[in-house]
Design a protein around this motif. Structure first.
Motif, mmCIF file in Angstrom:
data_model
loop_
_atom_site.group_PDB
_atom_site.id
_atom_site.type_symbol
_atom_site.label_atom_id
_atom_site.label_comp_id
_atom_site.label_asym_id
_atom_site.label_seq_id
_atom_site.Cartn_x
_atom_site.Cartn_y
_atom_site.Cartn_z
ATOM 1 N N GLY A 152 3.998 -2.689 -2.434
ATOM 2 C CA GLY A 152 4.773 -1.506 -2.776
ATOM 3 C C GLY A 152 5.654 -1.666 -3.995
ATOM 4 O O GLY A 152 6.355 -0.737 -4.377
ATOM 5 N N GLN A 153 5.626 -2.859 -4.625
ATOM 6 C CA GLN A 153 6.435 -3.114 -5.823
ATOM 7 C C GLN A 153 5.524 -3.591 -6.954
ATOM 8 O O GLN A 153 5.469 -4.780 -7.269
ATOM 9 C CB GLN A 153 7.528 -4.142 -5.524
ATOM 10 C CG GLN A 153 8.508 -3.691 -4.448
ATOM 11 C CD GLN A 153 9.512 -4.777 -4.088
ATOM 12 O OE1 GLN A 153 9.904 -5.590 -4.925
ATOM 13 N NE2 GLN A 153 9.926 -4.794 -2.830
ATOM 14 N N THR A 161 -3.928 3.321 -4.887
ATOM 15 C CA THR A 161 -3.247 2.101 -4.434
ATOM 16 C C THR A 161 -2.214 2.372 -3.337
ATOM 17 O O THR A 161 -1.841 1.458 -2.608
ATOM 18 C CB THR A 161 -2.529 1.448 -5.620
ATOM 19 O OG1 THR A 161 -1.732 2.461 -6.265
ATOM 20 C CG2 THR A 161 -3.523 0.880 -6.613
ATOM 21 N N ALA A 162 -1.754 3.618 -3.237
ATOM 22 C CA ALA A 162 -0.783 4.022 -2.199
ATOM 23 C C ALA A 162 0.420 3.073 -2.160
ATOM 24 O O ALA A 162 0.821 2.593 -1.103
ATOM 25 C CB ALA A 162 -1.452 4.107 -0.818
ATOM 26 N N PHE A 163 1.007 2.822 -3.332
ATOM 27 C CA PHE A 163 2.174 1.936 -3.391
ATOM 28 C C PHE A 163 3.291 2.398 -2.453
ATOM 29 O O PHE A 163 4.050 1.579 -1.920
ATOM 30 C CB PHE A 163 2.724 1.871 -4.821
ATOM 31 C CG PHE A 163 1.818 1.206 -5.818
ATOM 32 C CD1 PHE A 163 1.237 -0.036 -5.557
ATOM 33 C CD2 PHE A 163 1.555 1.806 -7.050
ATOM 34 C CE1 PHE A 163 0.412 -0.655 -6.492
ATOM 35 C CE2 PHE A 163 0.736 1.195 -7.992
ATOM 36 C CZ PHE A 163 0.157 -0.036 -7.710
ATOM 37 N N ASP A 164 3.389 3.716 -2.243
ATOM 38 C CA ASP A 164 4.492 4.251 -1.441
ATOM 39 C C ASP A 164 4.430 3.822 0.028
ATOM 40 O O ASP A 164 5.458 3.792 0.702
ATOM 41 C CB ASP A 164 4.533 5.783 -1.527
ATOM 42 C CG ASP A 164 3.211 6.427 -1.133
ATOM 43 O OD1 ASP A 164 2.143 5.824 -1.392
ATOM 44 O OD2 ASP A 164 3.243 7.535 -0.578
ATOM 45 N N ILE A 165 3.248 3.462 0.533
ATOM 46 C CA ILE A 165 3.149 3.020 1.934
ATOM 47 C C ILE A 165 2.661 1.579 2.058
ATOM 48 O O ILE A 165 2.391 1.106 3.159
ATOM 49 C CB ILE A 165 2.227 3.945 2.758
ATOM 50 C CG1 ILE A 165 0.803 3.964 2.182
ATOM 51 C CG2 ILE A 165 2.799 5.352 2.841
ATOM 52 C CD1 ILE A 165 -0.237 4.554 3.141
ATOM 53 N N GLY A 171 -0.766 -2.989 -3.961
ATOM 54 C CA GLY A 171 -1.252 -1.806 -3.268
ATOM 55 C C GLY A 171 -1.753 -2.132 -1.873
ATOM 56 O O GLY A 171 -1.457 -3.186 -1.307
ATOM 57 N N GLU A 217 4.220 -0.807 4.611
ATOM 58 C CA GLU A 217 4.456 -0.307 5.971
ATOM 59 C C GLU A 217 3.368 -0.656 6.985
ATOM 60 O O GLU A 217 3.571 -0.520 8.191
ATOM 61 C CB GLU A 217 4.644 1.218 5.920
ATOM 62 C CG GLU A 217 5.878 1.633 5.124
ATOM 63 C CD GLU A 217 5.910 3.127 4.840
ATOM 64 O OE1 GLU A 217 5.203 3.877 5.547
ATOM 65 O OE2 GLU A 217 6.622 3.536 3.910
#
Length: 338
Positions: free
Chosen positions: A87-88, A312-316, A22, A319
């Motif tokens: 992110g994984q 955790t905002a894995f999607d960003i 995260g 980035e």
């Protein structure tokens, strides 16, 4: 013992770095570089040193924001067993994050550190790794040997300087279980906890409690909990605390309106503390008003714990764009309230 003595426990915040896939490491490195964190703060990070160094190197490429350098930070190195990429998320990584939290509490208790700050974890991955806790709060209570803990969200308005305090009577349980979980004893206890917290700021707090049902039950037309036991309980609590102004049960849809006015406008009065009866009832207004400023604060433990009010905002996470504002607020709250 001088203010910069590395052994001064009153200047040490232990920081657990959360799920390694995260944004925890990112927001902590950004937050610790902020001029808004206390100068005399001595952070002690619990996590994987190698991952932190890799995160730092990646962020230098992705962002121009100031970053704390892992080479200058004290890190209790707890290496990852398997490689985890931002992110994984993996079950193995979440398991390591669980052990980072456990280690952070052990260190804090052994060293007498000032408070604990925790980066976000993913509950479903903890469950997949065999750790069946509703969240970090419940694990912290277990580690501290406490039967009870309380979840309070606190935020200082950048507009007015007013502090919004919302305590949750129940936390991470299904909506269908709330009527069974909400008991007079529980609500009485949570009012005591909220009162104790708000007395840090004023000797005569103004407290407010939301109703459970729409319109706080509409005199029994929209639900019976208020009439059956909540209103009598509040009358009893008022009699026990004559110096406290306790409003309620207030219809939930208007309960936070004066808080919103106080958040936006200087010199606008708002309640010192609000008791929400369930998670989303409290969190929707808190996040609407104070998303980046709100801090998840755990009360009733032998130590204060704060956490940013996001996941955790894995999607960003890969980035480099995550905002550290809530983590800065969490560090400041851990410092100011402990």
């Amino acid at each position: 013992m001088g203010p910069h003595d590395s052994r001064n426990p009153r200047h040490e915040l232990v920081i657990a770095l959360g799920d390694p896939a995260g944004i925890g490491m990112e927001v902590v490195l950004k937050a610790l570089a902020s001029p808004e964190v206390p100068q005399e703060l001595q952070p002690l990070l619990v996590g994987c040193r190698r991952s932190l160094i890799q995160t730092h190197a990646r962020l230098i490429q992705q962002s121009s924001r100031p970053l704390a350098d892992p080479a200058t930070l004290r890190i209790d190195d707890q290496p990852l067993v398997d490689i985890v990429h931002p992110g994984q998320p993996t079950t193995s990584g979440a398991d390591t994050g669980f052990h980072w939290l456990t280690r952070a509490v052990e260190l804090l208790q052994a060293r007498g550190s000032r408070a604990l700050v925790t980066a976000p974890i993913a509950k479903h991955l903890w469950h997949a790794a065999g750790h069946r806790y509703p969240g970090q709060t419940e694990r912290l209570a277990e580690l501290a040997g406490c039967q009870r803990s309380s979840m309070l969200f606190t935020a200082v308005s950048p507009n007015s300087g007013w502090r919004l305090n919302t305590l949750l009577a129940t936390t991470h349980i299904p909506l269908s279980q709330i009527p069974q979980a909400l008991t007079p004893d529980l609500v009485h206890h949570k009012l005591n906890v909220l009162h104790g917290f708000c007395r840090r700021f004023t000797t005569t707090p103004h407290l407010r409690i939301a109703g459970l049902n729409p319109h706080a039950g509409e005199a029994g037309q929209l639900g019976h909990e208020e009439a059956d036991w909540l209103t009598p309980l509040l009358d009893q609590w008022r009699a026990e605390h004559p110096q406290v102004h306790l409003e309620g049960p207030v219809p939930p849809d208007t309960c936070w309106i004066s808080a919103a006015h106080a958040w936006q406008n200087p010199n606008q009065p708002g309640p010192d503390g609000i008791l929400a009866l369930y998670h989303d009832q409290g969190l929707i207004p808190v996040k609407l008003l104070a998303f980046d400023a709100a801090v998840n604060t755990t009360l009733e433990l032998p130590f204060l714990r704060t956490s940013p009010d996001h996941g955790t905002a894995f999607d960003i996470a890969a980035e480099g764009v995550a905002s550290p504002d809530s983590t800065i607020a969490a560090i400041r709250a851990a410092w100011d309230l402990s």
